[in-house]
Enzyme design. Sequence first.
Site, PDB file in Angstrom:
ATOM      1  N   LYS A   1       0.894  -1.043  -0.170  1.00 11.65           N
ATOM      2  CA  LYS A   1      -0.094   0.030  -0.186  1.00 11.65           C
ATOM      3  C   LYS A   1       1.063   1.141   0.071  1.00 11.65           C
ATOM      4  O   LYS A   1       1.621   1.412   1.244  1.00 11.65           O
ATOM      5  CB  LYS A   1      -1.070   0.056   1.185  1.00 11.65           C
ATOM      6  CG  LYS A   1      -2.091   0.792   1.236  1.00 11.65           C
ATOM      7  CD  LYS A   1      -1.770   2.500   1.177  1.00 11.65           C
ATOM      8  CE  LYS A   1      -2.619   3.419   2.027  1.00 11.65           C
ATOM      9  NZ  LYS A   1      -2.013   4.745   1.858  1.00 11.65           N
TER      10      LYS A   1
ATOM     11  N   GLU B   1       6.112  -0.410  13.111  1.00 14.86           N
ATOM     12  CA  GLU B   1       6.979   0.251  13.861  1.00 14.86           C
ATOM     13  C   GLU B   1       6.473   1.768  13.966  1.00 14.86           C
ATOM     14  O   GLU B   1       6.187   2.401  13.046  1.00 14.86           O
ATOM     15  CB  GLU B   1       8.182   0.429  12.913  1.00 14.86           C
ATOM     16  CG  GLU B   1       9.504   0.874  13.514  1.00 14.86           C
ATOM     17  CD  GLU B   1      10.391   1.700  12.695  1.00 14.86           C
ATOM     18  OE1 GLU B   1      10.813   1.388  11.716  1.00 14.86           O
ATOM     19  OE2 GLU B   1      10.362   2.757  12.985  1.00 14.86           O
TER      20      GLU B   1
ATOM     21  N   CYS C   1      12.887   8.075  12.671  1.00 16.62           N
ATOM     22  CA  CYS C   1      12.159   7.297  13.850  1.00 16.62           C
ATOM     23  C   CYS C   1      13.069   7.163  15.075  1.00 16.62           C
ATOM     24  O   CYS C   1      12.845   6.979  16.212  1.00 16.62           O
ATOM     25  CB  CYS C   1      11.679   5.850  13.514  1.00 16.62           C
ATOM     26  SG  CYS C   1      12.870   5.069  12.456  1.00 16.62           S
TER      27      CYS C   1
END
Length: 498
Positions: A177, A258, A295
Amino acid sequence: MLQGKNLINGQWVGSEDTAASVDLASLSFAQANLNQVEEACQAARAAFRSYSQKSRAERAAFLNKIADEIDVLGDQITDIGTRETGLPEARLIGERGRTTGQLRMFAGVIGSKDYLDIRIDQALPDRQPMPRPDIRLTHRALGPVVVFGASNFPLAFSAAGGDTASALAAGCPVIVKGHSAHAGTAELVGQAIANAIQACNMPRGTFQLLQGSGRKIGGALVQHPEITAVGFTGSTAGGRVLYDMCHSRPKPIPFYGELGSVNPVFCLPQAMAQRAISIGKDWAASLSMGAGQFCTNPGVMLAIKGDSFTALQNAAVTLLNAGPEQKMLTDSIHASYHDGISELAANAEEITDGQRSRKPRHGRSAAFRVNASTWLETPALHEEVFGAAGIFVECDSEAQMLQVAQELQGQLTITLQMDQNDTTLAKELLPIVEEKAGRILCNGFPTGVEVSSAMMHGGPYPASTDSRSTSVGTLAIARWLRPLAFQNFPASLLDADL
Ligand code: NAP
């Protein structure tokens, strides 16, 4: 050349619904509909048996071919990628190398059968009081999986990123996606994979790419009965919705998300006394790199208050104030960043100059200071602000530093800045932070994640939804495998690896 279409069962197809690209003038991308989700999931299922039973060597050749095809498209990918994401050319080139490196690394991983963790208990027919059967354990691919491309890594965590590479290596067909932040980049990489499918004679449904709104097709994908696992990188809120969907299905499946992390850095007293200025400068560089959209961005720095910590903060603030305005990935990430720094400003003292960028989609770094007591009683200060925003937490004592460590949420990383004379305090901190993080660093900074066999990129919730797994490094393949034992099977029915 870009067509603005979805790749379904080997064909590039449009749909009735399109979305204009913000960054690529005059181009629109077909938004996949629910019928196309169904078609893609059925094609992935149809591909599974044949693809998963290809030899390890055939799958390795396929991964290498994808990497080669991405190399062929090299400059085109950089051109589209920089326009879509605002990231600099050098970053896109570096990330492309990381992406092809990951594909080739997983080709190498499956070159050997070690990743199958084969265990053989030989039969003991004379054992008393009961004979033991022959038992052979291996690992098999789970089935078709869905991967959500990440906004902040248009290549290394997107169409042919680490999740896709590890799943294909394991033998799982992948439906990506795509993230709307870089639909064109994903389509180009999708073309490279489609070429590799043809060249290596893989089933058409081995890799498919669907573009479209998560709320429209994301839920349908993760709840489709043919999907057996999901890989995701993104927000805690979005990840949690999709996680809950996966776990409330009639047949629940693993969701490897995550999510968010503030990656605390503990600066211990002796390191502070020796290196305050350099730690402050290095922290600022790590915090502001790539507009802070990592992140592993070190969003919180903790130390005992005093002149040295103030000097560290001043060194960091000087660099952050002088730093450039940086383009952010999307309008919504830019808006969330500004909401986040407003929330920090409401609860802590801003020590950077308070100037905000006036350019559309651009951000400036911001740093804040708060005492540990306030931090402890203000949950809003524990949340990730995605972007170059950091907070200094001033502790009264070592005991309070340990108390703050105890209150941390799950993290991808925790860093100890320490010298040899900090060992006693480090030994007290370590058992606490071991429970909180997936990777603990001694000195250095957590940005720049090595892709290697010992890397762990995950952590206790909310850093990730499954602290037992990593999305970076060779161990990432384990997410897409399940153990399977054969008992008393004749050699003629066992595969060569067994
Ligand atoms: P996001 O909003 O969580 O979106 C990630 C993907 O999930 C997109 O494809 C999105 O689809 C889909 N999605 C989100 N909510 C959904 C829902 N309720 N149902 C179904 N699908 C859903 O993340 P983002 O766009 O990358 O960035 C937003 C925030 O995520 C950032 O501000 C940051 O806080 C965080 N982030 C974290 C990391 C990390 O590494 N931990 C990386 C990037 C971003 P659509 O957007 O197409 O609808």
